[in-house]
Scaffold this active site. Structure first.
Site, PDB file in Angstrom:
ATOM      1  N   ARG A   1       0.847  -1.188   0.000  1.00 37.97           N
ATOM      2  CA  ARG A   1       0.000   0.000   0.000  1.00 37.97           C
ATOM      3  C   ARG A   1       0.887   1.244   0.000  1.00 37.97           C
ATOM      4  NH1 ARG A   1      -3.469  -2.768  -1.697  1.00 37.97           N
ATOM      5  NH2 ARG A   1      -5.511  -3.207  -0.793  1.00 37.97           N
TER       6      ARG A   1
ATOM      7  N   HIS B   1      -0.637  -0.193  -9.941  1.00 34.12           N
ATOM      8  CA  HIS B   1      -1.334  -1.088  -9.000  1.00 34.12           C
ATOM      9  C   HIS B   1      -1.802  -2.378  -9.710  1.00 34.12           C
ATOM     10  CE1 HIS B   1      -3.685  -1.171  -4.988  1.00 34.12           C
ATOM     11  NE2 HIS B   1      -3.514  -2.392  -5.426  1.00 34.12           N
TER      12      HIS B   1
HETATM   13  P1  NAP Z   1      -1.772 -11.015   5.102  1.00 34.76           P
HETATM   14  O1  NAP Z   1      -1.994 -12.395   4.596  1.00 34.76           O
HETATM   15  O2  NAP Z   1      -2.760 -10.438   6.053  1.00 34.76           O
HETATM   16  O3  NAP Z   1      -0.321 -11.010   5.764  1.00 34.76           O
HETATM   17  C1  NAP Z   1       0.100 -10.057   6.636  1.00 34.76           C
HETATM   18  C2  NAP Z   1       1.549 -10.349   7.060  1.00 34.76           C
HETATM   19  O4  NAP Z   1       2.099  -9.139   7.579  1.00 34.76           O
HETATM   20  C3  NAP Z   1       1.638 -11.384   8.155  1.00 34.76           C
HETATM   21  O5  NAP Z   1       2.848 -12.127   7.991  1.00 34.76           O
HETATM   22  C4  NAP Z   1       1.734 -10.520   9.418  1.00 34.76           C
HETATM   23  O6  NAP Z   1       2.436 -11.141  10.480  1.00 34.76           O
HETATM   24  C5  NAP Z   1       2.559  -9.378   8.911  1.00 34.76           C
HETATM   25  N1  NAP Z   1       2.361  -8.186   9.747  1.00 34.76           N
HETATM   26  C6  NAP Z   1       1.208  -7.525  10.010  1.00 34.76           C
HETATM   27  N2  NAP Z   1       1.425  -6.466  10.810  1.00 34.76           N
HETATM   28  C7  NAP Z   1       2.759  -6.480  11.079  1.00 34.76           C
HETATM   29  C8  NAP Z   1       3.599  -5.659  11.854  1.00 34.76           C
HETATM   30  N3  NAP Z   1       3.133  -4.612  12.537  1.00 34.76           N
HETATM   31  N4  NAP Z   1       4.919  -5.972  11.915  1.00 34.76           N
HETATM   32  C9  NAP Z   1       5.408  -7.037  11.242  1.00 34.76           C
HETATM   33  N5  NAP Z   1       4.663  -7.867  10.481  1.00 34.76           N
HETATM   34  C10 NAP Z   1       3.351  -7.583  10.396  1.00 34.76           C
HETATM   35  O7  NAP Z   1      -1.640  -9.984   3.892  1.00 34.76           O
HETATM   36  P2  NAP Z   1      -1.544 -10.319   2.322  1.00 34.76           P
HETATM   37  O8  NAP Z   1      -2.830 -10.819   1.799  1.00 34.76           O
HETATM   38  O9  NAP Z   1      -0.318 -11.140   2.102  1.00 34.76           O
HETATM   39  O10 NAP Z   1      -1.343  -8.852   1.711  1.00 34.76           O
HETATM   40  C11 NAP Z   1      -0.117  -8.172   1.851  1.00 34.76           C
HETATM   41  C12 NAP Z   1      -0.222  -6.755   1.308  1.00 34.76           C
HETATM   42  O11 NAP Z   1      -0.400  -6.794  -0.104  1.00 34.76           O
HETATM   43  C13 NAP Z   1      -1.394  -5.930   1.848  1.00 34.76           C
HETATM   44  O12 NAP Z   1      -0.975  -4.604   2.109  1.00 34.76           O
HETATM   45  C14 NAP Z   1      -2.377  -5.902   0.689  1.00 34.76           C
HETATM   46  O13 NAP Z   1      -3.211  -4.776   0.758  1.00 34.76           O
HETATM   47  C15 NAP Z   1      -1.410  -5.862  -0.471  1.00 34.76           C
HETATM   48  N6  NAP Z   1      -1.932  -6.268  -1.776  1.00 34.76           N
HETATM   49  C16 NAP Z   1      -1.478  -5.597  -2.873  1.00 34.76           C
HETATM   50  C17 NAP Z   1      -1.894  -5.973  -4.142  1.00 34.76           C
HETATM   51  C18 NAP Z   1      -1.365  -5.282  -5.360  1.00 34.76           C
HETATM   52  O14 NAP Z   1      -1.808  -5.578  -6.466  1.00 34.76           O
HETATM   53  N7  NAP Z   1      -0.408  -4.386  -5.223  1.00 34.76           N
HETATM   54  C19 NAP Z   1      -2.783  -7.051  -4.284  1.00 34.76           C
HETATM   55  C20 NAP Z   1      -3.230  -7.696  -3.130  1.00 34.76           C
HETATM   56  C21 NAP Z   1      -2.782  -7.319  -1.880  1.00 34.76           C
HETATM   57  P3  NAP Z   1       1.752 -12.256  11.428  1.00 34.76           P
HETATM   58  O15 NAP Z   1       1.414 -13.404  10.531  1.00 34.76           O
HETATM   59  O16 NAP Z   1       2.826 -12.552  12.400  1.00 34.76           O
HETATM   60  O17 NAP Z   1       0.513 -11.614  11.996  1.00 34.76           O
HETATM   61  C1  GLV Z   2      -5.352  -5.139  -4.207  1.00 38.89           C
HETATM   62  O1  GLV Z   2      -4.588  -4.266  -3.931  1.00 38.89           O
HETATM   63  C2  GLV Z   2      -6.056  -5.946  -3.251  1.00 38.89           C
HETATM   64  O2  GLV Z   2      -6.050  -5.579  -2.049  1.00 38.89           O
HETATM   65  O3  GLV Z   2      -6.649  -6.969  -3.634  1.00 38.89           O
END
Ligand code: NAP
Ligand code: GLV
Length: 313
Positions: free
Chosen positions: A228, A276
């Site tokens: 983000r 994005h």
């Molecule tokens: P997720 O499954 O919720 O994973 C979150 C990870 O971050 C977990 O390993 C968590 O640790 C860690 N975390 C959370 N808060 C933390 C902190 N304060 N300090 C250290 N580690 C922390 O998320 P995801 O689905 O993989 O998504 C990751 C990111 O990608 C998000 O920001 C999402 O919005 C973004 N995203 C972007 C796109 C794009 O196209 N650019 C698409 C989809 C998603 P724990 O497991 O220990 O809680």
């Molecule tokens: C894209 O950024 C998503 O959160 O799926």
């Protein structure tokens, strides 16, 4: 009962999503506008950046299913009913797309391909020194759905990979050197040639990439932000690039999207901009996944991938 699909979709997005949602939920009444049926008949909302206030007044709402993986915007919307279970999109296809983007960014950084693209624009023929994959360490911040997939892909490509997450107790990822908690971050940043951000946007992670953390990164390292825009203090990033402390930033997400015309990132020689697209939601796989939670709700089975609103992801 009926399902409201509330999204900031353009016509093309609706055309892409609607047939897949209908096919995945053939026995359900799907509506795009809340007033298409009496508000009390809507018990489920499928949402993708829903316009402000879309979910207000839906007194029988029992499930909000996000079609996006990240739910930071939903959690920031005070009109989204706080007591209704909120589930996010978890789609292996998206994880795979994210791993591809991470691999492309790291390979391009490791081999200097961004510089060769710039050299071509100036008709410059100049091979550059390069490092092998095992000499190019990558840190992946956030080892959730996306971070794990990216870290595993990079390890398979031969990179030493440092993974960082919040909790120690979370299962280790094979082939990745994992650490957890704020105290560990400095040494992770100091050891990496490229840092990939895949943290969720929460109160704890907003602005995590700022002057202090850039100073902790190795001189000549690069930032790859695929999570983000608000994770990064943009002025601090520009300053770190301008004084040569950081080599490059590969940015898919921005504080303001679309990235405004005239923003310094557009023309900065050390910034690569993507619109994005690191891991787009694909209606073909995401509609059936959203439907699974609808079936679960209807049959009284446990809902999957619920968001913990207190921790913010
Ligand atoms: P997720 O499954 O919720 O994973 C979150 C990870 O971050 C977990 O390993 C968590 O640790 C860690 N975390 C959370 N808060 C933390 C902190 N304060 N300090 C250290 N580690 C922390 O998320 P995801 O689905 O993989 O998504 C990751 C990111 O990608 C998000 O920001 C999402 O919005 C973004 N995203 C972007 C796109 C794009 O196209 N650019 C698409 C989809 C998603 P724990 O497991 O220990 O809680
Ligand atoms: C894209 O950024 C998503 O959160 O799926």
């Amino acid at each position: 009962m009926a399902i409201l699909v509330a999204a900031d979709f353009g016509i093309d997005d609706w055309d892409a999503w609607w047939p897949h949602l209908q096919a995945a939920l053939p026995c359900e009444t799907l509506v795009r506008a809340p007033h298409a049926v009496p508000a009390g008949e809507i018990d489920i909302a499928l949402v993708a950046n829903p316009p402000l206030g879309s979910l207000q007044g839906l007194s029988n709402l029992r499930l909000i299913q996000s079609l996006w993986a990240g739910v930071d915007r939903l959690l920031a919307d005070v009109t989204v009913p706080p007591g209704v279970p909120l589930a996010r999109m978890v789609d292996p296809q998206m994880n795979d797309a994210m791993a591809q983007t991470a691999a492309w960014a790291v390979l391009s950084l490791q081999r200097g391909f961004f510089e060769y693209a710039a050299q071509q624009r100036r008709s410059v023929w100049a091979p550059r020194p390069w490092r092998r994959a095992d000499e190019f360490t990558v840190a992946v911040l956030g080892l959730g759905q996306m971070g794990r997939a990216a870290a595993q892909r990079l390890a398979a490509l031969g990179h030493p990979v440092l993974g960082w997450q919040r909790h120690d107790a979370v299962a280790a990822v094979s082939g990745i050197e994992c650490s957890a908690g704020e105290a560990a971050l400095e040494s992770v940043l100091a050891r990496a040639d490229a840092v990939i951000n895949l943290l969720p946007l929460t109160d704890a992670t907003r602005g995590v990439f700022a002057a202090r953390t850039f100073a902790q990164m190795r001189r000549g390292a690069s930032l790859v932000n695929l999570a983000r825009g608000a994770h990064v203090v943009e002025a601090d990033l520009l300053a770190a690039l301008d004084r040569g402390h950081l080599d490059r930033a590969v940015l898919d997400v921005f504080a303001t999207e679309p990235l405004p015309t005239g923003h310094p990132f557009w023309s900065h020689p050390a910034v690569t901009v993507l619109p994005h697209v690191a891991a787009p939601t694909d209606a073909r796989s995401a509609a059936p996944i959203a439907a699974r939670n609808v079936f679960a709700l209807r049959s009284g089975a446990p809902l999957q991938h619920l968001v913990d609103r207190t921790r913010g992801y």
